[in-house]
Design an enzyme around this catalytic site. Structure first.
Site, PDB file in Angstrom:
ATOM      1  CD1 TRP B 322      -2.941   1.489   0.860  1.00 45.82           C
ATOM      2  CD2 TRP B 322      -1.383   2.377   2.201  1.00 45.82           C
ATOM      3  NE1 TRP B 322      -3.372   2.723   1.248  1.00 45.82           N
ATOM      4  CE2 TRP B 322      -2.440   3.293   2.067  1.00 45.82           C
ATOM      5  CE3 TRP B 322      -0.294   2.728   2.991  1.00 45.82           C
ATOM      6  CZ2 TRP B 322      -2.451   4.530   2.703  1.00 45.82           C
ATOM      7  CZ3 TRP B 322      -0.288   3.963   3.619  1.00 45.82           C
ATOM      8  CH2 TRP B 322      -1.360   4.847   3.483  1.00 45.82           C
ATOM      9  CG  HIS B 323       3.535   2.367   3.178  1.00 42.36           C
ATOM     10  ND1 HIS B 323       2.899   1.392   3.902  1.00 42.36           N
ATOM     11  CD2 HIS B 323       3.591   3.456   3.996  1.00 42.36           C
ATOM     12  CE1 HIS B 323       2.585   1.865   5.090  1.00 42.36           C
ATOM     13  NE2 HIS B 323       2.984   3.115   5.175  1.00 42.36           N
ATOM     14  N   GLY B 324       3.776   1.707  -1.426  1.00 46.61           N
ATOM     15  CA  GLY B 324       4.377   2.019  -2.715  1.00 46.61           C
ATOM     16  C   GLY B 324       4.529   0.766  -3.555  1.00 46.61           C
ATOM     17  CG  PHE B 470       3.420   6.558   0.690  1.00 45.81           C
ATOM     18  CD1 PHE B 470       4.299   6.018  -0.236  1.00 45.81           C
ATOM     19  CD2 PHE B 470       3.902   6.921   1.922  1.00 45.81           C
ATOM     20  CE1 PHE B 470       5.631   5.830   0.084  1.00 45.81           C
ATOM     21  CE2 PHE B 470       5.232   6.741   2.263  1.00 45.81           C
ATOM     22  CZ  PHE B 470       6.095   6.190   1.331  1.00 45.81           C
TER      23      PHE B 470
END
Lengths: 360, 470
Positions: B322-324, B470
């Site tokens: 989800w962060h990257g 993000f």
């Protein structure tokens, strides 16, 4: 070390934040007043602390000021105020020698930094006058069409740069706002944008934003990064001679320069600058232009000197002088001298100052 | 629009003034929604339509869930979440997915052309899609009523303080506040101002100073020696906390100024004595979101240790992704998953031990140190451009591989001291014994004075908040 100092200060600020008592604001207005009072008191404290530590904004002017104002010799001081044209084109030692030939020696000081608009020059001139151990006897002002053409261009040219923030004190902001109201041909959104930029830079100046990062002790030569000079233009001797001949024949100013020379704002600005100097006991003034291969600059200097009647005004376009400057190697670019040329021009200027009776 | 900028200060002043000069709740909500879209449009106006699309999807799903019955409710839920995840997946993971498929095919000797689209990642998409999912799931679960007003949903999803980088506010938490008229309260304003100041100090003074230490080293890892890499790692350990906690504090403070209460996002996470505790203190809005909308639906703690560890690993791997869209974020998530599993198994073993084990007081200190070393190791993977680069950094720091190069100012002790001062004084809640009058003067005068000090100490060049990407 700035990193370490700011990190520790950051820790101290965060620590103090956590120690602040939690209270409900009894009266929001009173709480707001307290916030403002705390802010102002802290700013005073910071100003005192910075003065005590001898911290000044990084950049070329303070180093130069320290050097110039430290002079305490017997010779009378001749001060030149200008921009990169004078920085590149005037050799203070050569001018001192030329003036000494008249029988009266002088200490020549050049308060000129590349890209410096009139507001910045005035700001540091005031500082110079406060700190100088010997006040100048004669002040020479540089003539340059680009800088003299429009006050707002200068405000816009360096906007939000470190130098602009460093010079945008209340007095300069007031001058800039006055020019903004007087300026012609600006739409309301443009005025609002420029006005808010001026006020924002004033806010940055008075609130010491980032000061710890952008300051250095005054006695220490601060590392000034001007972004590097552009590469010099290469001229052949024929090109230089032809460009000089064309400049000598030119009569027109640049299309975006005001037709009245000096312009209304420039006249009033000069009057204010001269009045400031007179308040500090300066009695003699003169104007000069550094030779240029751009016709508009030469034409501007010619018109400017034609309009100035109460002070000596010297245009650097004497045929004999130009004959000595017609080598390509004499020119850094169209407007800046290099090599042996500054000495040639400076000696010529010194002779003219003596001839016209400005010195001694 | 960066929170630490003139533009934002002017924007906030205008919106604040207009908001409190409106008397009607509906007008205020429209105003805040329009302001939020303007705030987003400053970055890229085209993506306002994407956010509007996500909002319409959530609103429509809420309406349909109220009417649907039986398994149709599940279908509506699945379709709505599917649309949100497809939107997020397309904009965030499309290029990553295709490049990895092509690389895998190439390993098998199959040449495949990659139609890489070089898609611009819309700022805040990870946050506003999660807001939309939160609303639909909460309506489905009956935790929040279907919202009949479109502007209420639009405001919930786009509200500018939390739009770009959170905190991720649950629909069940914020919708009741949005439905009610917010009243002006001096106490709320005071909290808002204090939180804004705290965020400013964290971000503009401390995080941006630490950036100046960490960024040059991580930009050229090969040019610095092992000690410099350790210093940069510790600097980033501090930077990401002060940056993100600072952002969150400013977001929560800004919302308070408009009368909205957001849940806290950080609670001094570097005091944590286990990875489990770390996630109860770090980016709490995300960790609780993942717990409630992913971990628990996966089965949560119900089942054997292996099953629980599987759920933890899936949750943290997806949390990392989800962060990257990069493998180093997946490794970062995996390291935290391993830390959570290790803690789970340790506690299990502890509980089942037939002999009671006495706990020495030093053990809690050792637990904090061990946990934070693990967290720091994970941050290396988070910060580096690739997993390979992160391995190079870790190997150099551990002395596994010699890494000659340039030194940097050895300020790691100073950085740890900054974190220690903040965490100790912040969580201690020291109370000075002062008369109410002096306490008021000190509290509010102090706010102004600390703001002035912070302005002087902040680096002039401001870096964007890390979580904006993000």
């Amino acid at each position: 070390m700035t990193t370490l100092a700011c990190l520790l200060l950051g820790a101290a600020i965060a620590g103090l934040y956590h120690l602040l008592p939690y209270t409900r604001p009894g009266r929001p207005f009173r709480a707001a007043l307290m916030v403002i009072a705390g802010f102002i008191l802290a700013q005073w404290g910071l100003s005192a602390a910075f003065a005590g530590l001898g911290l000044v904004p990084k950049g070329p002017f303070h180093d130069l000021l320290y050097k110039l104002t430290d002079y305490d010799g017997e010779r009378p001081v001749v001060l030149l105020i200008g921009s990169s044209f004078s920085e590149a084109g005037i050799d203070p030692d050569a001018l001192a020698e030329a003036l000494a030939d008249s029988g009266r020696a002088a200490a020549v000081q050049r308060l000129a930094i590349g890209g410096s608009p009139h507001l910045e020059r005035l700001h540091y001139l005031k500082e110079y006058l406060v700190r100088a151990k010997r006040k100048p006897q004669l002040v020479l002002f540089e003539i340059a069409g680009g800088y003299d053409s429009g006050p707002l261009y200068q405000v816009h040219q360096m906007r939000f740069s470190d130098r602009m923030v460093a010079m945008m004190d209340g007095s300069n902001a007031w001058s800039a706002l006055r020019w903004l109201t007087d300026a012609e041909g600006l739409s309301l959104p443009q005025r609002l944008q420029l006005g808010s930029e001026i006020l924002a830079q004033l806010a940055l100046h008075v609130s010491h934003i980032g000061f710890l990062w952008n300051s250095a002790p005054v006695r220490q030569a601060a590392a000034y990064d001007d972004g590097g000079s552009p590469p010099p233009t290469r001229f052949s001797d024929e090109e230089a001679a032809e460009l000089l001949a064309r400049a000598a024949a030119a009569r027109d100013l640049k299309p975006d320069w005001p037709p009245d020379v000096p312009s209304r704002w420039m006249s009033s600005f000069l009057a204010e600058e001269i009045a400031t100097l007179q308040r500090h006991g300066v009695g003699q003034f003169a104007f000069y232009s550094v030779p240029s291969m751009q016709g508009a600059n030469v034409a501007y200097a010619r018109r400017f000197c034609a309009a100035i009647t109460n002070f000596a005004c010297i245009v650097g376009e004497d045929p004999e002088l130009l004959a000595d400057l017609r080598h390509g190697a004499d020119w850094y670019d169209f407007d800046h001298l290099q090599g042996a040329a500054p000495e040639v021009f400076t000696r010529w200027l010194g002779d003219r100052l003596v001839e016209t009776g400005v010195w001694p | 629009m960066n929170f630490v900028s003139f533009e934002f200060a002017a924007f906030l002043a205008v919106v604040y003034g207009l908001h409190w000069s409106c008397r009607h709740a509906g007008t205020r909500k429209w105003l805040l929604t329009i302001a939020s879209y303007v705030f987003y449009a400053v970055w890229n106006w085209r993506f306002c339509f994407l956010m509007l699309f996500v909002t319409v999807n959530a609103f429509a799903a809420g309406q349909m869930l109220a009417r649907a019955t039986g398994r149709w409710r599940t279908v509506v839920l699945a379709v709505s979440i599917g649309i949100d995840l497809a939107t997020l997946g397309f904009f965030k993971y499309y290029d990553f997915f295709l490049s990895n498929v092509a690389a895998a095919l190439a390993d098998m000797g199959i040449a495949a052309s990659r139609p890489v689209l070089r898609i611009i990642l819309p700022v805040g998409i990870s946050f506003y899609t999660f807001h939309a999912i939160s609303y639909v799931v909460d309506v489905y679960r009956g935790k929040v009523e279907r919202e009949p007003s479109f502007v209420n949903i639009a405001l919930y999803i786009s509200f500018f303080p939390q739009l770009i980088a959170g905190p991720i506010v649950r629909a069940s938490f914020i919708m009741p506040q949005i439905r009610q008229l917010r009243s002006f309260s001096g106490a709320q304003q005071a909290i808002g101002v204090r939180l804004l100041l705290r965020g400013f100090i964290y971000k503009a003074v401390i995080a941006d100073t630490l950036t100046l230490i960490a960024d040059p080293v991580f930009a050229h890892v090969d040019q610095y020696n092992a000690h410099a890499l350790l210093t940069a790692t510790i600097a980033f350990y501090g930077q990401i906390y002060f940056d993100f906690a600072g952002y969150s504090s400013m977001a929560i403070g800004t919302a308070r100024l408009f009368g909205y209460r957001f849940p806290p996002n950080f609670n001094y996470p570097y005091r944590a004595a286990s990875v489990t505790e770390f996630w109860r203190r770090w980016h709490m809005s995300l960790s609780f979101w993942l717990r409630d909308y992913l971990y628990i639906p996966l089965g949560g703690n119900r089942g054997g240790s292996l099953f629980v560890c599987r759920n933890l690993m899936i949750t943290m791997l997806l949390g990392g992704l989800w962060h990257g869209a990069a493998w180093n974020y997946v490794v970062w998530g995996a390291l935290h998953g391993v830390g959570l599993c290790a803690n789970k198994l340790w506690r299990e073993a502890w509980r089942r031990s037939p002999v009671p084990i006495g706990v020495h007081s030093n053990w809690s200190v050792a637990a904090v140190v061990l946990t934070q070393l693990w967290v720091m190791l994970a941050w290396v993977f988070f910060r580096c451009d690739s997993a390979a680069q992160a391995i190079e950094v870790v190997a150099a720091i551990l002395g596994v591989r010699p890494h000659p190069g340039l030194p940097v100012l050895p300020v790691e002790g100073c950085i740890l001291a900054v974190i220690a001062i903040d965490h100790t004084l912040g969580s201690a809640r020291v109370k000075l014994s002062l008369s109410p009058r002096w306490a008021g003067a000190l509290a509010w005068g102090g706010v102004g004075a600390l703001f002035a000090l912070g302005l002087a100490a902040m680096p002039v060049v401001q870096k964007p908040f890390i979580y904006f990407q993000f």
